[in-house]
Scaffold this active site. Sequence first.
Site, PDB file in Angstrom:
ATOM      1  N   SER A  15       0.835  -1.199   0.000  1.00 28.29           N
ATOM      2  CA  SER A  15       0.000   0.000   0.000  1.00 28.29           C
ATOM      3  C   SER A  15       0.870   1.250   0.000  1.00 28.29           C
ATOM      4  O   SER A  15       1.787   1.380   0.802  1.00 28.29           O
ATOM      5  CB  SER A  15      -0.902  -0.013   1.235  1.00 28.29           C
ATOM      6  OG  SER A  15      -1.692   1.143   1.274  1.00 28.29           O
ATOM      7  N   GLY A  16       0.577   2.167  -0.915  1.00 30.17           N
ATOM      8  CA  GLY A  16       1.328   3.403  -1.033  1.00 30.17           C
ATOM      9  C   GLY A  16       2.463   3.346  -2.010  1.00 30.17           C
ATOM     10  O   GLY A  16       3.193   4.337  -2.189  1.00 30.17           O
ATOM     11  N   SER A  36      -6.001   1.491  -2.206  1.00 29.30           N
ATOM     12  CA  SER A  36      -7.036   0.587  -2.718  1.00 29.30           C
ATOM     13  C   SER A  36      -7.258  -0.517  -1.690  1.00 29.30           C
ATOM     14  O   SER A  36      -6.336  -1.256  -1.354  1.00 29.30           O
ATOM     15  CB  SER A  36      -6.607  -0.018  -4.059  1.00 29.30           C
ATOM     16  OG  SER A  36      -6.426   0.976  -5.016  1.00 29.30           O
ATOM     17  N   THR A  92      -2.097   1.934  -8.009  1.00 27.67           N
ATOM     18  CA  THR A  92      -3.265   2.529  -8.681  1.00 27.67           C
ATOM     19  C   THR A  92      -2.829   3.536  -9.737  1.00 27.67           C
ATOM     20  O   THR A  92      -3.364   3.566 -10.854  1.00 27.67           O
ATOM     21  CB  THR A  92      -4.168   3.203  -7.635  1.00 27.67           C
ATOM     22  OG1 THR A  92      -4.573   2.237  -6.659  1.00 27.67           O
ATOM     23  CG2 THR A  92      -5.396   3.795  -8.294  1.00 27.67           C
ATOM     24  N   GLU A 146       1.675  -8.125   2.547  1.00 27.41           N
ATOM     25  CA  GLU A 146       1.486  -7.277   3.715  1.00 27.41           C
ATOM     26  C   GLU A 146       2.043  -7.955   4.955  1.00 27.41           C
ATOM     27  O   GLU A 146       1.703  -9.106   5.253  1.00 27.41           O
ATOM     28  CB  GLU A 146       0.007  -6.939   3.922  1.00 27.41           C
ATOM     29  CG  GLU A 146      -0.554  -6.035   2.838  1.00 27.41           C
ATOM     30  CD  GLU A 146      -1.955  -5.529   3.158  1.00 27.41           C
ATOM     31  OE1 GLU A 146      -2.539  -6.028   4.140  1.00 27.41           O
ATOM     32  OE2 GLU A 146      -2.439  -4.640   2.432  1.00 27.41           O
ATOM     33  N   ASN A 158      -0.876   5.351   2.971  1.00 28.12           N
ATOM     34  CA  ASN A 158      -1.281   5.872   1.663  1.00 28.12           C
ATOM     35  C   ASN A 158      -2.583   6.639   1.835  1.00 28.12           C
ATOM     36  O   ASN A 158      -3.511   6.157   2.483  1.00 28.12           O
ATOM     37  CB  ASN A 158      -1.475   4.709   0.673  1.00 28.12           C
ATOM     38  CG  ASN A 158      -1.752   5.202  -0.739  1.00 28.12           C
ATOM     39  OD1 ASN A 158      -1.739   6.395  -1.001  1.00 28.12           O
ATOM     40  ND2 ASN A 158      -2.003   4.286  -1.641  1.00 28.12           N
TER      41      ASN A 158
END
Length: 1108
Positions: free
Chosen positions: A107-108, A161, A112, A389, A157
């Site tokens: 994430s971050g 998403s 996206t 993660e 982030n």
Amino acid sequence: MEVKTSLLDNMIGVGDMVLLEPLSEDSFIANLRNRFDHNEIYTYIGSVVISMNPYRSLPIFTPEKVEEYRNRNFYELSPHIYALADEAYRSLRDQDKDQCILITGESGAGKTEASKLVMSYVAAVCGKGQEVNKVKEQLLQSNPVLEAFGNAKTVRNDNSSRFGKYMDIEFDFKGDPLGGVISNYLLEKSRVVKQPRGERNFHIFYQLLSGASDDTLKKLKLDRDFSKYNYLSLDSAAVNGLDDAANFRTVRNAMQIVGFMEDEVQSVLELVAAVLKLGNIEFKPESRCNGNDESRIKDKNDLKEMCELLGTEQTVLERAFSYRTVEAKQEKVCTTLNVAQAYYARDALAKNLYSRLFSWLVTRINESIKAAPKSRHKVMGVLDIYGFEIFEENSFEQFIINYCNEKLQQIFIELTLREEQEEYVREGIEWTNIEYFNNAIICDLIENHQNGILAMLDEECLRPGTVTDETFLDKLNTICAEHLHFESRLSKSSKFLTDHSLPHNCFRIQHYAGKVLYRAEGFVDKNNDLLYRDLSQAMYKANHSLMKQLFPEGNPAKVNLKRPPTAGFQFRHSVGTLMRNLQTKNPNYIRCIKPNDKKASHIFTDSLVCHQVRYLGLMENVRVRRAGYAFRQAYEPCLERYKMLCKRTWPHWRGPAREGVEVLMADLTVPAEEFSYGRSKVFIRNPRTLFFLEERRRQCLQDLATLIQKIYRGWKCRSHFLLLKKSQIVVAAWYRRYAQQNKYKRIKSATTVVQSYTRGWQARKLLRELKYQKRCEEAVTTISAYWHGTQARRELRRLKEEARRKHAVAVIWAYWKGLKVRREYRKFFRANAGKKIYNFTIQRIMQKYFLGLKSTMPSMSPIDKSWPVKPYLFLDGVHSDLRRIFHLWRCKKYRSEFTEEKKAVFEEKLEASEIFKDKKALYASSVSQPFMGDYLEISKNPKYQKLNSAMDEKVLLADVVNKINRANGKGTARIFLLTKNSVVLADQKTGQVKASVPLPDLTSVSVSTQSDGFFALKLKEGSASAIKGDFLLSSEHLIEIITKLHRTGATAADSEQLNIDISDEFLVQFKHDKVCVKFIQGGPKNGNSVSCKRKNNRLLEVSVPSTV
């Protein structure tokens, strides 16, 4: 701007990690840092793109960059995401190969944004056209909608998403987009009811409260204050750089472009508002007589508003929160829910409602962007899915996400090795098996249908009896204890008994990216994802347009007693489908890395990047890629790049490209084991060999540059010399021309001077001759003139003398005749002298009088009464007559300028004066007001169109009057119309005719002497119009109405003269009774308005203020 022709030109660090020498984790990180510090955020590992998140805007995504990478070889330019997108698009378009682009990272890291860049590049390079542009716009605008409902702010982030997305973009044979299909995976629906500290709920909640209009929020029964909703965290409600209000408008516009109808958008917003209201429902405990605890809703206001939004009955939903019905075959058992169970049911409903709404949105978008099933389509898939993660506390969601990444790593290794092997076979190179870590053993640990962790979790969830997270962990400890990649404190393996880093309620899995510690708490509940049947049925009964689609299992007619599939089973099935789909396509990989946790630019944290490099398996990827040949290149570009290293190939090679490369390698004495020749490419085993070629090429380019500079300087000097020589010739030619021109001008000037002197001498000689001739001629003329003059004077003197003699005779004769006449008439002259002098004096006085009157004449205005003062008394009569005649003439001139309309107005004013002057106090204020007649513009106003069409005659007057009611003295507004033959009263609002009175039926009109507007129309007794009696009316234009009535009645052929009765007290006939209308002066307490009051059955009293 410098144009690069190869990845190796002007390279910062190493653009392709396969060429990194020496290869180690430290050198890998150092190369990434070096390129990141120079704003080079993209690096290759063969055909894999590593993308570093710069956390700022860079000028490398412009339309010029798109054109630069369009239709270029993958290794031709610097590493860029556009190069990968172009390679995938051209392979799909030209080679008819379905493509997929796999974007992974934590994430971050910018997954996206990477997917957006890929889609925007494909949209920019594919075809144009109205239909194609519409499809591209719909595909691009689906992103803001899904981001609003599926993205949230996390500690890592601001636009993370919280779901996995896979989009298949379908193209036709020309490479133009036809549509697409979106698949979503594992929405993090637990975020709806609870968010970690420092994070937010999904964007749409904050966007709705910030950007919706006040009217929309009122319809949704919402307030802008975030603190009023329990499901919204307050510590991160506002995010720097995020404008929720502007984003809400963007989402509404995107939904419209994608194809959402307005009622569908409203339905979606109602469900979002219902989720917020659902979070505010709170419960309180209540004890029953049997000793069982049950729950009751504290404040039912939020429940009521939620039920209004969903269109369901409040009692049904309230019961569903308090009771649970369990069905087993033919039996039904109803149990009460305690407070904890009620809160669980509330949160389960909120999560399911939002999750199903999100799935419906994806389905609805697919309906809009899907391609027509006409023929086979080419497909490009874009996978934007959560990366591996590892948090401080990892639960069921992290377990599922990491399982998906294990599968993606497995397919990545398999497809990479397969691609390598296929290329080696295609080029005729001997393939040697490559040793690498195969994570199939980890995938089997998780997904094995018998002893896998997901299978055991499903078994525990379906097992009767008491099922807890502890029983699930015990089962894992029993079955998976001997597995090499499973670790638990309570397992049979004694080596973990003293491992204090492994808590008792946790287990650890050694993934390909490292060890991850999972807390078993919540695994069973999250896998069950249970929604009570009572709540499903309550939602199905709602009248909302989407409820029956979102909760089909709530249909009482289709009750299914079979337990629904678990979340783990559904996700494993989805991942399996995704893997099968990816294996049918040519893969392209983008590995996203975030350089720091501060979301700041220019900061590179080595430890964080190293952690991501490990769990993304990038080092493993490089090793697999380098296991065979580290570098390969087609013969033509290879020969073109290195041909200057051999005299036989420089500057031009006339034979086949492969033979040229063989000559080149032989001349450079490169060891044979360092390279191999394929059918279309040369393969180089070690990066050192490539760098050796590059170093030789660099030196050769320096030598070539020196030679080019030498030749250029020689050419430049010779060109300069030739230019100087040419210039000297031109200058000499121009100078010789200039000198000859000056010499010619001097000769010409001298010739002109000589000619002028010669012509001057000739002219002067001729002039002297002419002057002499002229003087001779003038002398002859003068002598002749003098002679003729002398003769003429002599004759003149003779004639004058003769004329004097004749004149003297005539004068003497005249004097004698005059004397004779005077002597004859002397006696008559003395008798008439006084009269003639008098007449002459009078004539002079009259002339002076008229001339003075001309200069002092008054103006032409008939109302100007000034006149010059008479100068003499004897002119008194004449002075008065002239004043009267001038005034009559002036009035005649003034009247001649009148139009017929103006004349009629003045005639009406004159008649009003005759009727009302000195009789009614209101007359004085009406003199200055023109009579307009049609105050309502009845022929133009569409409001009175129906009434105007009902009138057969021309309307002379149209005004609003008040019809006085006998019962209370109050007025009712009526439209008063006057034509040549009748008076009409109509309703002001509807235009319906209430009464029509022919003018012959009017006998008289009664008014008061005061300044009020009341008047009574008295009708002829026995006429048809007199059935209801006389009319008592009030108007602001009374003078004009009475005057026009009087004139119209006088001109009518069959009517008598209309009588005007002016009196402060008169009788009015109302049906069968006569009522006296009396006008009195009102005091100051009555105000400035006229009031009419009923005193008794026979008297109406009108109070008129004295100031009116």
